[in-house]
Scaffold this motif. Structure first.
Motif, PDB file in Angstrom:
ATOM      1  N   LEU A  30       0.829  -1.206   0.000  1.00  0.00           N
ATOM      2  CA  LEU A  30       0.000   0.000   0.000  1.00  0.00           C
ATOM      3  C   LEU A  30       0.866   1.261   0.000  1.00  0.00           C
ATOM      4  CD1 LEU A  30      -2.650   1.668   0.401  1.00  0.00           C
ATOM      5  CD2 LEU A  30      -2.264   1.356   2.866  1.00  0.00           C
ATOM      6  N   ILE A  31       1.840   1.293   0.891  1.00  0.00           N
ATOM      7  CA  ILE A  31       2.686   2.484   1.001  1.00  0.00           C
ATOM      8  C   ILE A  31       3.481   2.702  -0.276  1.00  0.00           C
ATOM      9  CG2 ILE A  31       4.544   3.588   2.309  1.00  0.00           C
ATOM     10  CD1 ILE A  31       1.750   3.256   3.754  1.00  0.00           C
ATOM     11  N   LEU A  32       4.023   1.639  -0.844  1.00  0.00           N
ATOM     12  CA  LEU A  32       4.781   1.769  -2.087  1.00  0.00           C
ATOM     13  C   LEU A  32       3.878   2.221  -3.232  1.00  0.00           C
ATOM     14  CD1 LEU A  32       7.076  -1.374  -1.849  1.00  0.00           C
ATOM     15  CD2 LEU A  32       7.682   1.009  -1.373  1.00  0.00           C
ATOM     16  N   ASP A  33       2.658   1.710  -3.274  1.00  0.00           N
ATOM     17  CA  ASP A  33       1.708   2.144  -4.303  1.00  0.00           C
ATOM     18  C   ASP A  33       1.380   3.629  -4.165  1.00  0.00           C
ATOM     19  OD1 ASP A  33       1.580  -0.346  -5.495  1.00  0.00           O
ATOM     20  OD2 ASP A  33      -0.342  -0.893  -4.588  1.00  0.00           O
ATOM     21  N   GLY A  38       2.549   9.146  -6.558  1.00  0.00           N
ATOM     22  CA  GLY A  38       2.908  10.556  -6.446  1.00  0.00           C
ATOM     23  C   GLY A  38       2.620  11.201  -5.108  1.00  0.00           C
ATOM     24  N   MET A  39       2.077  10.443  -4.160  1.00  0.00           N
ATOM     25  CA  MET A  39       1.833  11.027  -2.843  1.00  0.00           C
ATOM     26  C   MET A  39       3.160  11.284  -2.141  1.00  0.00           C
ATOM     27  SD  MET A  39      -1.493   9.157  -1.163  1.00  0.00           S
ATOM     28  CE  MET A  39      -1.612  10.307   0.200  1.00  0.00           C
ATOM     29  N   THR A  40       3.215  12.357  -1.401  1.00  0.00           N
ATOM     30  CA  THR A  40       4.414  12.651  -0.618  1.00  0.00           C
ATOM     31  C   THR A  40       4.314  11.950   0.735  1.00  0.00           C
ATOM     32  OG1 THR A  40       3.462  14.609   0.423  1.00  0.00           O
ATOM     33  CG2 THR A  40       4.605  14.930  -1.699  1.00  0.00           C
ATOM     34  N   GLU A  41       5.446  11.871   1.421  1.00  0.00           N
ATOM     35  CA  GLU A  41       5.437  11.267   2.752  1.00  0.00           C
ATOM     36  C   GLU A  41       4.496  12.019   3.677  1.00  0.00           C
ATOM     37  OE1 GLU A  41       9.292  10.591   4.472  1.00  0.00           O
ATOM     38  OE2 GLU A  41      10.068   9.765   2.601  1.00  0.00           O
ATOM     39  N   SER A  42       4.507  13.337   3.617  1.00  0.00           N
ATOM     40  CA  SER A  42       3.641  14.122   4.510  1.00  0.00           C
ATOM     41  C   SER A  42       2.166  13.906   4.191  1.00  0.00           C
ATOM     42  CB  SER A  42       4.008  15.603   4.471  1.00  0.00           C
ATOM     43  OG  SER A  42       3.971  16.104   3.167  1.00  0.00           O
ATOM     44  N   GLU A  43       1.820  13.725   2.920  1.00  0.00           N
ATOM     45  CA  GLU A  43       0.425  13.435   2.557  1.00  0.00           C
ATOM     46  C   GLU A  43      -0.006  12.074   3.098  1.00  0.00           C
ATOM     47  OE1 GLU A  43      -0.120  15.845  -1.646  1.00  0.00           O
ATOM     48  OE2 GLU A  43       0.885  13.889  -1.691  1.00  0.00           O
ATOM     49  N   ILE A  44       0.877  11.099   3.005  1.00  0.00           N
ATOM     50  CA  ILE A  44       0.563   9.760   3.515  1.00  0.00           C
ATOM     51  C   ILE A  44       0.374   9.822   5.026  1.00  0.00           C
ATOM     52  CG2 ILE A  44       1.465   7.412   3.851  1.00  0.00           C
ATOM     53  CD1 ILE A  44       2.870   7.769   1.088  1.00  0.00           C
ATOM     54  N   LEU A  45       1.266  10.505   5.710  1.00  0.00           N
ATOM     55  CA  LEU A  45       1.169  10.601   7.164  1.00  0.00           C
ATOM     56  C   LEU A  45      -0.092  11.353   7.591  1.00  0.00           C
ATOM     57  CD1 LEU A  45       4.911  11.314   7.987  1.00  0.00           C
ATOM     58  CD2 LEU A  45       3.673   9.159   8.276  1.00  0.00           C
ATOM     59  N   LYS A  46      -0.509  12.306   6.801  1.00  0.00           N
ATOM     60  CA  LYS A  46      -1.746  13.039   7.104  1.00  0.00           C
ATOM     61  C   LYS A  46      -2.963  12.122   6.929  1.00  0.00           C
ATOM     62  CE  LYS A  46      -4.417  17.082   5.772  1.00  0.00           C
ATOM     63  NZ  LYS A  46      -4.613  18.108   4.760  1.00  0.00           N
ATOM     64  N   ASP A  47      -2.968  11.324   5.854  1.00  0.00           N
ATOM     65  CA  ASP A  47      -4.086  10.417   5.588  1.00  0.00           C
ATOM     66  C   ASP A  47      -4.110   9.201   6.517  1.00  0.00           C
ATOM     67  OD1 ASP A  47      -4.941  12.085   3.567  1.00  0.00           O
ATOM     68  OD2 ASP A  47      -4.350  10.751   1.925  1.00  0.00           O
ATOM     69  N   TYR A  48      -2.943   8.804   7.015  1.00  0.00           N
ATOM     70  CA  TYR A  48      -2.818   7.624   7.876  1.00  0.00           C
ATOM     71  C   TYR A  48      -2.078   8.018   9.157  1.00  0.00           C
ATOM     72  CZ  TYR A  48      -4.049   5.304   3.513  1.00  0.00           C
ATOM     73  OH  TYR A  48      -4.689   4.929   2.358  1.00  0.00           O
ATOM     74  N   PRO A  49      -2.756   8.680  10.085  1.00  0.00           N
ATOM     75  CA  PRO A  49      -2.083   9.222  11.270  1.00  0.00           C
ATOM     76  C   PRO A  49      -1.453   8.175  12.197  1.00  0.00           C
ATOM     77  CG  PRO A  49      -4.463   9.552  11.404  1.00  0.00           C
ATOM     78  CD  PRO A  49      -4.175   9.004  10.044  1.00  0.00           C
ATOM     79  N   GLU A  54       9.259   6.985   9.965  1.00  0.00           N
ATOM     80  CA  GLU A  54      10.156   5.831   9.901  1.00  0.00           C
ATOM     81  C   GLU A  54       9.481   4.618   9.264  1.00  0.00           C
ATOM     82  OE1 GLU A  54       9.705   7.673  12.674  1.00  0.00           O
ATOM     83  OE2 GLU A  54      11.612   8.753  12.627  1.00  0.00           O
ATOM     84  N   ASP A  55       8.163   4.535   9.355  1.00  0.00           N
ATOM     85  CA  ASP A  55       7.431   3.435   8.722  1.00  0.00           C
ATOM     86  C   ASP A  55       7.563   3.504   7.195  1.00  0.00           C
ATOM     87  OD1 ASP A  55       6.495   2.466  11.199  1.00  0.00           O
ATOM     88  OD2 ASP A  55       4.754   3.793  11.110  1.00  0.00           O
ATOM     89  N   ILE A  56       7.469   4.699   6.666  1.00  0.00           N
ATOM     90  CA  ILE A  56       7.603   4.871   5.212  1.00  0.00           C
ATOM     91  C   ILE A  56       9.031   4.542   4.791  1.00  0.00           C
ATOM     92  CG2 ILE A  56       7.496   6.540   3.318  1.00  0.00           C
ATOM     93  CD1 ILE A  56       5.241   7.939   4.923  1.00  0.00           C
ATOM     94  N   LYS A  57       9.998   4.999   5.548  1.00  0.00           N
ATOM     95  CA  LYS A  57      11.399   4.669   5.248  1.00  0.00           C
ATOM     96  C   LYS A  57      11.624   3.164   5.336  1.00  0.00           C
ATOM     97  CE  LYS A  57      13.261   9.077   6.672  1.00  0.00           C
ATOM     98  NZ  LYS A  57      14.015   9.817   7.669  1.00  0.00           N
ATOM     99  N   ALA A  58      10.956   2.520   6.291  1.00  0.00           N
ATOM    100  CA  ALA A  58      11.087   1.068   6.430  1.00  0.00           C
ATOM    101  C   ALA A  58      10.549   0.345   5.202  1.00  0.00           C
ATOM    102  CB  ALA A  58      10.364   0.593   7.691  1.00  0.00           C
ATOM    103  N   CYS A  59       9.448   0.844   4.646  1.00  0.00           N
ATOM    104  CA  CYS A  59       8.887   0.240   3.432  1.00  0.00           C
ATOM    105  C   CYS A  59       9.871   0.355   2.273  1.00  0.00           C
ATOM    106  CB  CYS A  59       7.565   0.904   3.063  1.00  0.00           C
ATOM    107  SG  CYS A  59       6.232   0.534   4.207  1.00  0.00           S
ATOM    108  N   LEU A  60      10.496   1.501   2.154  1.00  0.00           N
ATOM    109  CA  LEU A  60      11.481   1.693   1.085  1.00  0.00           C
ATOM    110  C   LEU A  60      12.706   0.806   1.302  1.00  0.00           C
ATOM    111  CD1 LEU A  60      11.211   5.556   0.703  1.00  0.00           C
ATOM    112  CD2 LEU A  60      10.403   3.828  -0.909  1.00  0.00           C
TER     113      LEU A  60
END
Length: 76
Positions: A30-33, A38-49, A54-60
């Protein structure tokens, strides 16, 4: 990098055993998709509080580790 990878969990009881973040129902896929769409990290964190930066970095980091394994795709 190993510290980040500890955030990725494999649990057959959660999301059919797909790699997830900290045993939550957020898959690495999901995070990679979202990032590739085109979502930014800050947009993802806003949508998924419930997620952390570090979770996004872990996915990468997880995706990077997976791509370093032997590929079964045919080469041109």
């Amino acid at each position: 990098m190993e510290n980040l990878l500890n955030r990725i969990t494999l649990n057959p009881e959660i999301c059919h055993g797909k790699p997830t973040i900290r045993n939550k129902r957020y898959t690495v896929e999901l995070i990679l998709d979202l990032l590739s769409a085109g979502m930014t990290e800050s947009e993802i964190l806003k949508d998924y509080p419930a997620l952390e930066n570090e979770d996004i970095k872990a996915c990468l980091a997880y995706a990077s580790k997976i791509t370093k394994s032997k590929s079964y795709f045919k080469t041109a």
